[in-house]
Design an enzyme around this catalytic site. Structure first.
Site, PDB file in Angstrom:
ATOM      1  N   PHE A  42      45.523  46.789  47.414  1.00  0.00           N
ATOM      2  CA  PHE A  42      46.175  47.593  48.447  1.00  0.00           C
ATOM      3  C   PHE A  42      47.703  47.554  48.299  1.00  0.00           C
ATOM      4  O   PHE A  42      48.302  46.495  48.114  1.00  0.00           O
ATOM      5  CB  PHE A  42      45.758  47.037  49.807  1.00  0.00           C
ATOM      6  CG  PHE A  42      46.287  47.766  51.000  1.00  0.00           C
ATOM      7  CD1 PHE A  42      46.090  49.126  51.163  1.00  0.00           C
ATOM      8  CD2 PHE A  42      46.966  47.076  51.999  1.00  0.00           C
ATOM      9  CE1 PHE A  42      46.553  49.794  52.291  1.00  0.00           C
ATOM     10  CE2 PHE A  42      47.431  47.723  53.130  1.00  0.00           C
ATOM     11  CZ  PHE A  42      47.228  49.089  53.269  1.00  0.00           C
ATOM     12  N   SER A  76      42.351  41.307  45.102  1.00  0.00           N
ATOM     13  CA  SER A  76      42.170  41.864  46.443  1.00  0.00           C
ATOM     14  C   SER A  76      41.158  43.005  46.431  1.00  0.00           C
ATOM     15  O   SER A  76      40.003  42.817  46.034  1.00  0.00           O
ATOM     16  CB  SER A  76      43.523  42.293  47.001  1.00  0.00           C
ATOM     17  OG  SER A  76      43.439  42.584  48.374  1.00  0.00           O
ATOM     18  N   LEU A  77      41.543  44.210  46.845  1.00  0.00           N
ATOM     19  CA  LEU A  77      40.634  45.343  46.764  1.00  0.00           C
ATOM     20  C   LEU A  77      40.221  45.615  45.322  1.00  0.00           C
ATOM     21  O   LEU A  77      39.122  46.132  45.068  1.00  0.00           O
ATOM     22  CB  LEU A  77      41.288  46.603  47.349  1.00  0.00           C
ATOM     23  CG  LEU A  77      41.424  46.686  48.872  1.00  0.00           C
ATOM     24  CD1 LEU A  77      42.076  48.006  49.275  1.00  0.00           C
ATOM     25  CD2 LEU A  77      40.080  46.542  49.570  1.00  0.00           C
ATOM     26  N   ASP A 133      41.232  36.377  44.653  1.00  0.00           N
ATOM     27  CA  ASP A 133      41.222  36.466  46.110  1.00  0.00           C
ATOM     28  C   ASP A 133      40.677  37.822  46.569  1.00  0.00           C
ATOM     29  O   ASP A 133      41.415  38.652  47.119  1.00  0.00           O
ATOM     30  CB  ASP A 133      42.614  36.238  46.706  1.00  0.00           C
ATOM     31  CG  ASP A 133      42.517  35.682  48.134  1.00  0.00           C
ATOM     32  OD1 ASP A 133      41.561  34.943  48.419  1.00  0.00           O
ATOM     33  OD2 ASP A 133      43.395  35.984  48.961  1.00  0.00           O
ATOM     34  N   HIS A 164      47.846  35.087  49.505  1.00  0.00           N
ATOM     35  CA  HIS A 164      46.939  36.059  48.889  1.00  0.00           C
ATOM     36  C   HIS A 164      47.271  36.265  47.413  1.00  0.00           C
ATOM     37  O   HIS A 164      46.380  36.417  46.571  1.00  0.00           O
ATOM     38  CB  HIS A 164      47.068  37.377  49.655  1.00  0.00           C
ATOM     39  CG  HIS A 164      46.035  38.404  49.325  1.00  0.00           C
ATOM     40  ND1 HIS A 164      44.707  38.106  49.116  1.00  0.00           N
ATOM     41  CD2 HIS A 164      46.134  39.770  49.198  1.00  0.00           C
ATOM     42  CE1 HIS A 164      44.031  39.222  48.865  1.00  0.00           C
ATOM     43  NE2 HIS A 164      44.880  40.244  48.902  1.00  0.00           N
TER      44      HIS A 164
END
Length: 352
Positions: A85, A161-162, A185, A272
């Protein structure tokens, strides 16, 4: 096409009811079109480590011509690095660093995957768009297979992430034949808590799936962006997987060392992003051994109950690029959590 469903040829049909959950995904949006997201693949090899060859999704004839005239070699390992993101290949210096380390480590093809036209606010729409980007990557891999003889087992998808869930969707489209997926993550909001494995990265998406969890705390009010649930055959939780040492200080000092853009990123998401730092350190610093110990939870690990690796070393695993060493034992490690302690500063781990 309707208000409740969209269909994109060769990509899939998406329904508003898909993946909806009253608690964990209360607002479910339809994804944007592949043409609007405009996913791009930036190829690097040892022959063009500094100058990318950019390949756009879509026209197979143009893709074929570009790939055949490039330095891509289907006989070599092929890596895909996928951002999450609000990130992209320009702001995300980590993608370039990781690309350089991968090429330094072995003679391979590396693609940086840029889907920046589909990953901005609102987060709910970016989440929906991941379901399109994954199949687009799978289509591209199939094209590489046709052109060069690349084997899916020789492909490694690395997503943050995404991007971790995008890697999962790509692997799912390829029926789990991809050699490895690494989730850095994996994103938690709109994924954590939903039991359907089709929604998120899971062990069936590749022959071997490993994940590093560093920011598994609630999004509200604690700004947690990662997930605590296990995602692969081997899941690591450095420092418990929730917050990381040094982040509070680095959120405010990075403006001096890294500049305004990186400081803004770390201010919002240092914990993150630390999964990326750990993965990079596992490759770039000679002699480090980020060893994770299998344990029921972090409190038990901290109390010293899980410090032994066992007589055969079965209770330990190396986090990072060498996690693949336990691929043959994935049935024994799946669903378990591996904990370790790191330092606050690079290279984070002790030398062996």
């Amino acid at each position: 096409m309707s208000l409740l469903q969209v269909n994109f040829p060769n990509i899939g049909t998406f329904n508003l009811n898909d993946f909806w959950h009253p608690i964990y995904r209360p607002l479910n949006l339809l994804p944007q079109s592949p043409e609007l997201i405009d996913t791009r693949f930036m190829l690097y090899t040892r022959h063009n480590q500094l100058d990318a060859i950019t390949i756009k999704q879509g026209n197979n004839a143009n893709q074929t011509t570009t790939i055949k005239s490039s330095h891509f070699d289907g006989n070599k390992p092929t890596k895909f690095i996928i951002h999450g993101f609000l990130d992209n290949t320009y702001l995300g210096k980590w993608m370039t660093k990781l690309k350089d380390e991968l090429i330094r480590r072995e003679d391979c093809n590396v693609f940086l995957v840029d889907w920046m036209n589909g990953n901005s606010f609102p987060y709910t729409l970016a989440t929906a768009n991941t379901r399109v980007v994954g199949p687009v990557i799978a289509l591209f891999i199939n094209e590489l297979k046709k052109i060069s003889g690349l084997h899916a087992s020789n492909v490694h998808l690395i997503g943050h992430s995404l991007g971790a869930h995008i890697a999962g969707y790509a692997g799912q489209q390829l029926n789990g034949t991809v050699g490895r997926i690494t989730g850095l993550d994996p994103a938690g909001p709109y994924f954590d808590g939903i039991n359907d494995p089709n929604v998120k990265l899971d062990p069936t998406d590749a022959q071997f799936v490993d994940a590093i969890h560093t920011n598994a705390k609630p999004l509200i009010p604690m700004f947690g962006f990662g997930m605590y649930e296990t995602s692969g055959h081997l899941d690591f939780y450095p420092n418990g997987g929730v917050t990381q040492p040094g982040c509070i200080i680095q959120k405010f000092t990075s403006i001096i060392t890294d500049g305004m853009l990186d400081q803004a990123r770390k201010l919002c998401a240092c914990d993150h992003l630390r999964a990326i730092d750990y993965y990079l350190a596992s490759m770039s610093y000679p002699g480090i051994k980020p060893v994770g110990h299998q344990c029921s939870d972090y409190d038990a690990y901290r109390s010293g109950k899980c410090q032994s690796c066992g007589s055969n070393g079965d209770n330990c695993a190396i986090m990072g690029v060498d996690a693949i060493q336990l691929a043959k034992h994935k049935s024994q490690t799946q669903g378990k959590r591996y904990f370790l302690t790191t330092g606050a500063d690079y290279p984070y781990f002790n030398k062996s």
